[in-house]
Design an enzyme around this catalytic site. Structure first.
Site, PDB file in Angstrom:
ATOM      1  N   ASP A  67       0.836  -1.206   0.000  1.00 30.83           N
ATOM      2  CA  ASP A  67       0.000   0.000   0.000  1.00 30.83           C
ATOM      3  C   ASP A  67       0.871   1.255   0.000  1.00 30.83           C
ATOM      4  O   ASP A  67       2.090   1.173   0.165  1.00 30.83           O
ATOM      5  CB  ASP A  67      -0.954   0.000   1.218  1.00 30.83           C
ATOM      6  CG  ASP A  67      -0.301  -0.536   2.482  1.00 30.83           C
ATOM      7  OD1 ASP A  67       0.934  -0.521   2.569  1.00 30.83           O
ATOM      8  OD2 ASP A  67      -1.042  -0.961   3.378  1.00 30.83           O
ATOM      9  N   ASP A 136      -7.889  -2.561  14.113  1.00 35.17           N
ATOM     10  CA  ASP A 136      -9.276  -2.704  13.665  1.00 35.17           C
ATOM     11  C   ASP A 136      -9.452  -3.879  12.700  1.00 35.17           C
ATOM     12  O   ASP A 136     -10.507  -4.026  12.079  1.00 35.17           O
ATOM     13  CB  ASP A 136      -9.763  -1.403  12.998  1.00 35.17           C
ATOM     14  CG  ASP A 136      -8.982  -1.041  11.742  1.00 35.17           C
ATOM     15  OD1 ASP A 136      -8.061  -1.804  11.350  1.00 35.17           O
ATOM     16  OD2 ASP A 136      -9.285   0.011  11.133  1.00 35.17           O
ATOM     17  N   HIS A 138      -7.647  -4.518   9.919  1.00 30.07           N
ATOM     18  CA  HIS A 138      -7.305  -4.344   8.502  1.00 30.07           C
ATOM     19  C   HIS A 138      -6.057  -5.135   8.141  1.00 30.07           C
ATOM     20  O   HIS A 138      -5.184  -5.360   8.986  1.00 30.07           O
ATOM     21  CB  HIS A 138      -7.158  -2.858   8.123  1.00 30.07           C
ATOM     22  CG  HIS A 138      -5.967  -2.131   8.681  1.00 30.07           C
ATOM     23  ND1 HIS A 138      -6.044  -0.870   9.224  1.00 30.07           N
ATOM     24  CD2 HIS A 138      -4.658  -2.473   8.779  1.00 30.07           C
ATOM     25  CE1 HIS A 138      -4.847  -0.476   9.605  1.00 30.07           C
ATOM     26  NE2 HIS A 138      -3.988  -1.427   9.352  1.00 30.07           N
ATOM     27  N   GLU A 143      -9.766  -1.556   5.168  1.00 33.43           N
ATOM     28  CA  GLU A 143     -10.387  -1.197   6.440  1.00 33.43           C
ATOM     29  C   GLU A 143     -11.705  -1.955   6.642  1.00 33.43           C
ATOM     30  O   GLU A 143     -12.223  -2.562   5.710  1.00 33.43           O
ATOM     31  CB  GLU A 143     -10.658   0.318   6.454  1.00 33.43           C
ATOM     32  CG  GLU A 143      -9.393   1.179   6.349  1.00 33.43           C
ATOM     33  CD  GLU A 143      -8.593   1.241   7.657  1.00 33.43           C
ATOM     34  OE1 GLU A 143      -8.623   0.278   8.444  1.00 33.43           O
ATOM     35  OE2 GLU A 143      -7.928   2.269   7.886  1.00 33.43           O
TER      36      GLU A 143
HETATM   37  C1  F6R Z   1       1.343  -1.418   6.080  1.00 37.31           C
HETATM   38  C2  F6R Z   1       0.123  -2.189   6.203  1.00 37.31           C
HETATM   39  C3  F6R Z   1      -0.703  -2.161   7.437  1.00 37.31           C
HETATM   40  C4  F6R Z   1       0.096  -2.485   8.694  1.00 37.31           C
HETATM   41  C5  F6R Z   1      -0.791  -2.439   9.913  1.00 37.31           C
HETATM   42  C6  F6R Z   1      -0.020  -2.728  11.189  1.00 37.31           C
HETATM   43  O1  F6R Z   1       1.933  -1.622   4.827  1.00 37.31           O
HETATM   44  O2  F6R Z   1      -0.204  -2.828   5.279  1.00 37.31           O
HETATM   45  O3  F6R Z   1      -1.743  -3.094   7.309  1.00 37.31           O
HETATM   46  O4  F6R Z   1       0.675  -3.747   8.556  1.00 37.31           O
HETATM   47  O5  F6R Z   1      -1.394  -1.188  10.025  1.00 37.31           O
HETATM   48  O6  F6R Z   1       0.910  -1.714  11.396  1.00 37.31           O
HETATM   49  P1  F6R Z   1       2.043  -1.877  12.501  1.00 37.31           P
HETATM   50  O7  F6R Z   1       2.904  -3.011  12.069  1.00 37.31           O
HETATM   51  O8  F6R Z   1       2.792  -0.575  12.475  1.00 37.31           O
HETATM   52  O9  F6R Z   1       1.360  -2.147  13.782  1.00 37.31           O
END
Ligand code: F6R
Length: 261
Positions: A67, A136, A138, A143
């Site tokens: 992303d 959440d 995702h 989301e």
């Molecule tokens: C980032 C991504 C997100 C993160 C998620 C967890 O490329 O795809 O889904 O993996 O928000 O983020 P952290 O690892 O910072 O807790």
């Protein structure tokens, strides 16, 4: 899903690096899916160590990001391409030209998303996809409410995700972009092996839903229950709401070490 509960993030980093090393040694054109955020940090540090010591080379590997924020200038330190360059590309020997991400600055967003899907397909698809999970539920930036069959597209980030990610923006939630381009749940599900890392109490509820809850677009990570090869690496805190945690420990402890992830 295979659940692996580890004592510390470095243990997870080493296990995932083993799986990546095996992939790179056994595949002519390996394709890795890379995530940003804190969860994969130990994996990238371990890959960097192995490349520095000559045990591993990623010269023939291609990588695709999950992303990208929309609207951050190219040099912004939190633009995901900049983060991936800093945390994954620079410590290893992967060719930066072999690292691809959705174009968050594209004028024609739909075209950029379609091009990204085509680029993944042209590379032969993703062999091993590294994932984190949002509090959440995702995966990538799909989301709650995301279609479980979705493809790469523009998404609006939830307030929860922007609050969670404010720590990367001087704790200022208003600086966190509102939009992103993200691989869809359907795109992610096409990778051969999904390797999800989650650490800390803030992930416990999302992990509980993902592993043991009913499949629902309100917890997009639950779609992984349909994937034939998912490995989930957790610390004790992230695993703390799993009813089957002790069974997972027993299954992992009795697995022959040579089998790997
Ligand atoms: C980032 C991504 C997100 C993160 C998620 C967890 O490329 O795809 O889904 O993996 O928000 O983020 P952290 O690892 O910072 O807790």
């Amino acid at each position: 899903m295979e659940i692996v509960i580890v004592d510390m993030q470095e243990t997870a980093g080493s296990l995932v690096a083993d799986a990546i090393s095996h992939l790179v040694e056994s595949t002519v054109n390996p394709v890795l899916g890379v995530a940003t955020g804190s969860s994969p940090g130990a994996v990238y540090r371990e890959l960097g160590r192995r490349v520095a010591s000559g045990q591993l080379s990623l010269k023939n590997t291609q990588a695709f990001m999950l992303d990208e924020y929309v609207g951050l200038p190219p040099e912004h330190p939190q633009r995901y391409r900049v983060v991936i360059d800093r945390e994954f590309v620079q410590p290893t020997d992967i060719d930066p030209a072999n690292v691809h991400g959705p174009d968050g600055q594209a004028q024609d967003i739909d075209q950029a998303c379609a091009d990204y899907e085509r680029a993944i397909a042209a590379a032969g698809g993703i062999d091993l996809q590294i994932l984190g999970i949002g509090s959440d539920g995702h995966i990538a930036f799909n989301e709650p409410g995301s279609s479980l069959g979705s493809r790469t597209r523009l998404k609006t980030l939830t307030k929860q995700t922007r609050v969670d990610n404010a720590r990367f923006f001087d704790d200022n939630v208003d600086s966190v972009p509102q939009h992103c381009l993200t691989q869809g749940v359907g795109t992610i599900m096409e990778a051969d092996h999904l390797v999800l890392l989650a650490f800390g109490q803030s992930k416990a509820e999302a992990i509980h839903h993902m592993v043991e809850g009913p499949v629902s677009a309100m917890w997009p990570a639950t779609a992984l229950q349909f994937h034939p090869h998912v490995t989930v690496l957790l610390d004790e805190a992230a695993a703390s709401r799993l009813q089957l945690a002790s069974y997972a420990r027993q299954a992992w402890d009795s697995k022959p070490a040579w089998q790997g992830l």
